[in-house]
Design an enzyme around this catalytic site. Structure first.
Site, PDB file in Angstrom:
ATOM      1  N   LYS A 278       0.999  -1.148   0.073  1.00 46.79           N
ATOM      2  CA  LYS A 278       0.001  -0.510  -0.199  1.00 46.79           C
ATOM      3  C   LYS A 278       0.308   1.209   0.172  1.00 46.79           C
ATOM      4  O   LYS A 278       2.274   0.886   0.447  1.00 46.79           O
ATOM      5  CB  LYS A 278      -1.057   0.042   1.193  1.00 46.79           C
ATOM      6  CG  LYS A 278      -1.993  -1.016   1.446  1.00 46.79           C
ATOM      7  CD  LYS A 278      -2.458  -0.351   2.629  1.00 46.79           C
ATOM      8  CE  LYS A 278      -3.602  -2.214   2.931  1.00 46.79           C
ATOM      9  NZ  LYS A 278      -4.493  -1.535   2.731  1.00 46.79           N
ATOM     10  N   ARG A 352      -9.947 -11.576   1.707  1.00 54.10           N
ATOM     11  CA  ARG A 352     -10.777 -12.764   1.734  1.00 54.10           C
ATOM     12  C   ARG A 352     -10.296 -14.074   1.287  1.00 54.10           C
ATOM     13  O   ARG A 352     -11.034 -15.264   1.189  1.00 54.10           O
ATOM     14  CB  ARG A 352     -11.726 -12.495   0.219  1.00 54.10           C
ATOM     15  CG  ARG A 352     -10.347 -12.487  -1.009  1.00 54.10           C
ATOM     16  CD  ARG A 352     -10.874 -11.417  -2.260  1.00 54.10           C
ATOM     17  NE  ARG A 352     -10.843 -10.466  -1.892  1.00 54.10           N
ATOM     18  CZ  ARG A 352     -11.594  -8.874  -2.963  1.00 54.10           C
ATOM     19  NH1 ARG A 352     -11.636  -9.415  -3.955  1.00 54.10           N
ATOM     20  NH2 ARG A 352     -11.283  -7.887  -2.859  1.00 54.10           N
TER      21      ARG A 352
END
Length: 507
Positions: A278, A352
């Site tokens: 990020k 996920r």
């Protein structure tokens, strides 16, 4: 882990002058024709004098407005506080308006010890809402500052003035408020912990500590067990960190259970993005990426504390997502628990992957319904903002969660699972890829999770819903109502209300 403060309650219906308190709080609503002083124990003459002064005092009745005045002879309080409850809808005041007003007042009156809340109540649930809001508003993270600031010490005692003080249903309602608020505040504290203090192993220890004294079995699966049993999602995400992952299973069973429910929570204790790292600014709040697991943990504990007649199993999927020479790479393929394979196209779509393991594990125990909670996508914030969570999944479970959220006072909005999104997750080398269509990314992530929901003993897909709480789990702005800065405890109240509704429907 650092603990939040405790607050004591009592409810009275008379002798307000004998209550020696620091502040007496009365409500002011925002009416169509200006501010309206709500029913209170003040004398008619005192109310008349206050009404004449509202404009000069700048009192509007807006939510979160708090105006302090000298105490009146009508009470034993040193200070009279006018607390805004927001726009009035007819003559009724919603439970959530009362909850927020009580929380806002108690939060802003930090530094005082004893506060009397004299907001209007005509039902036991409204008294409970005041207590819950006050307990939430009194929350303060036991921070790591080196010095103490007495002016910021939270209110420790609240007296609620209500004609319902002797109602036989009140004790149970106040007990519920205390249990739920404690669960929310414990969730906030876990979220607020620095990632240097809260990582997979210490999160698992915190789960065991918080469960002490409750009829909840806690099983911690370490990296050796996870590797042996084939939890490839959690192991893959966690392999880049020097602090290995954990799966924590919580089991609460009731002899009178009317349903078997499974809750699955995302527990990324810090999310750097991994190899798909990020930007620096995007990492600042990433200690909150375990808020889903914290909410699941404390929901199970709250259900146990309330003794609800259900069986609830919680699955906390805990890992730290870090870049290193051992981290997973884009194009790697992971084998999820149960055998499905996933091509990793973006290591920052890691939540996920750990959730997939948990959903399969939960499915293998054939619950009546599965609900997962996760700070899963930035797309959730784009779609619904910072205060509203998205719910997706089977219509029945999603609608029930929305109804529970409305009752609990949390903001949740239903979103679809468009069928055209599934083909975008196709992979040439695995059963599916971990990212697909970028537009509508919140829904694409849910479509991915749906692939890991199993079937019941009759071969029917288990009812399931997914809560994406990426925005509302963490408040980067100023405090408001009963909501503090940083961890909010989002989803605990909704999940507890959902379980209560399941019980109520079975009667």
């Amino acid at each position: 882990m650092s603990a939040s403060n405790t607050i004591s309650f009592n409810v009275i219906s008379s002798d307000l002058k004998k209550v020696s308190a620091d502040a007496l709080v009365i409500g002011v609503g925002k009416g169509d024709d200006g501010p309206v002083i709500l029913d209170s124990p003040l004398s008619a003459s005192a109310v008349t004098s206050l009404k004449a002064s509202l404009d000069a005092l700048g009192v509007s009745g807006a939510a979160d407005q708090l105006v302090r005045l000298p105490g009146l002879p009508d009470s034993g309080a040193k200070v009279l506080v006018l607390a805004g409850v927001g726009k009035l809808s007819g003559t009724e005041i919603t439970e959530e308006s009362l909850r927020r007003a009580a929380g806002s007042a108690v939060r802003q009156l930090a530094g005082l010890k004893h506060v009397v809340l004299a907001l209007p109540t005509t039902a036991v649930d409204q008294v409970s809402a005041l207590a819950e809001g006050a307990a939430l508003g009194a929350y303060r993270y036991a921070s790591l500052h080196s010095g103490k600031d007495a002016a910021k010490e939270p209110v420790s005692k609240v007296t609620i003035f209500s004609s319902l003080a002797k109602d036989p249903a009140l004790a149970a309602a106040l007990d519920r408020a205390a249990v739920v608020a404690r669960a929310v505040n414990a969730t906030r504290t876990l979220v607020n912990e620095p990632p240097s203090r809260l990582y997979p192993a210490t999160f698992a220890e915190a789960a065991k500590d918080l469960a002490k004294g409750l009829p909840v079995k806690v099983t911690v699966m370490d990296e050796k067990r996870l590797l042996k049993d084939g939890y490839g999602g959690i192991m893959g995400v966690g392999q880049g960190s020097s602090r290995p992952p954990r799966m924590v299973k919580l089991e609460y069973k009731s002899d009178k259970a009317v349903a078997d429910l499974a809750l699955v929570g995302k527990g990324i204790t810090f999310d750097s993005g991994g190899i798909s790292i990020k930007p620096g600014a995007g990492m600042i709040t990433m200690k909150c990426d375990m808020a889903g697991a914290a909410a699941v943990l404390n929901t199970v504990l709250a259900v146990a504390g309330l003794g609800l007649p259900v069986n609830v199993t919680g699955w906390l999927c805990i890992a730290e997502n870090m870049p290193s020479g051992t981290a997973i790479r884009p194009s790697d393929v992971l084998t999820i628990f149960g055998g499905k394979t996933v091509e990793v196209l973006n290591t920052d779509a890691e939540g996920r992957l750990v959730m997939a393991d948990g959903l399969v594990a939960a499915s293998q125990e054939f619950p009546d319904a599965i609900i997962d909670v996760a700070t899963l996508t930035g797309a959730q914030v784009v779609a619904l903002g910072h205060r509203t969570a998205g719910v997706m999944g089977d219509d029945g479970v999603s609608a029930a969660l929305k109804a529970a959220a409305d009752r609990a006072g949390e903001l949740v909005w239903p979103m679809p699972l468009p069928e055209e999104l599934r083909p975008t997750l196709d992979s040439p080398v695995a059963d599916l890829a971990n990212i697909g269509e970028r537009m509508g990314g919140m829904m694409t992530a849910a479509v991915f999770l749906q692939e890991f929901i199993g079937k019941d003993r009759n071969g029917t897909t288990i009812p399931w819903a997914h809560l994406d709480i990426a925005g509302p789990a963490f408040n980067e702005g100023s405090p408001y109502g009963y909501t503090p800065k940083q961890g909010t405890g989002m989803a605990v109240r909704t999940l507890v209300a959902y379980v209560e509704d399941v019980v109520a429907r079975s009667v």
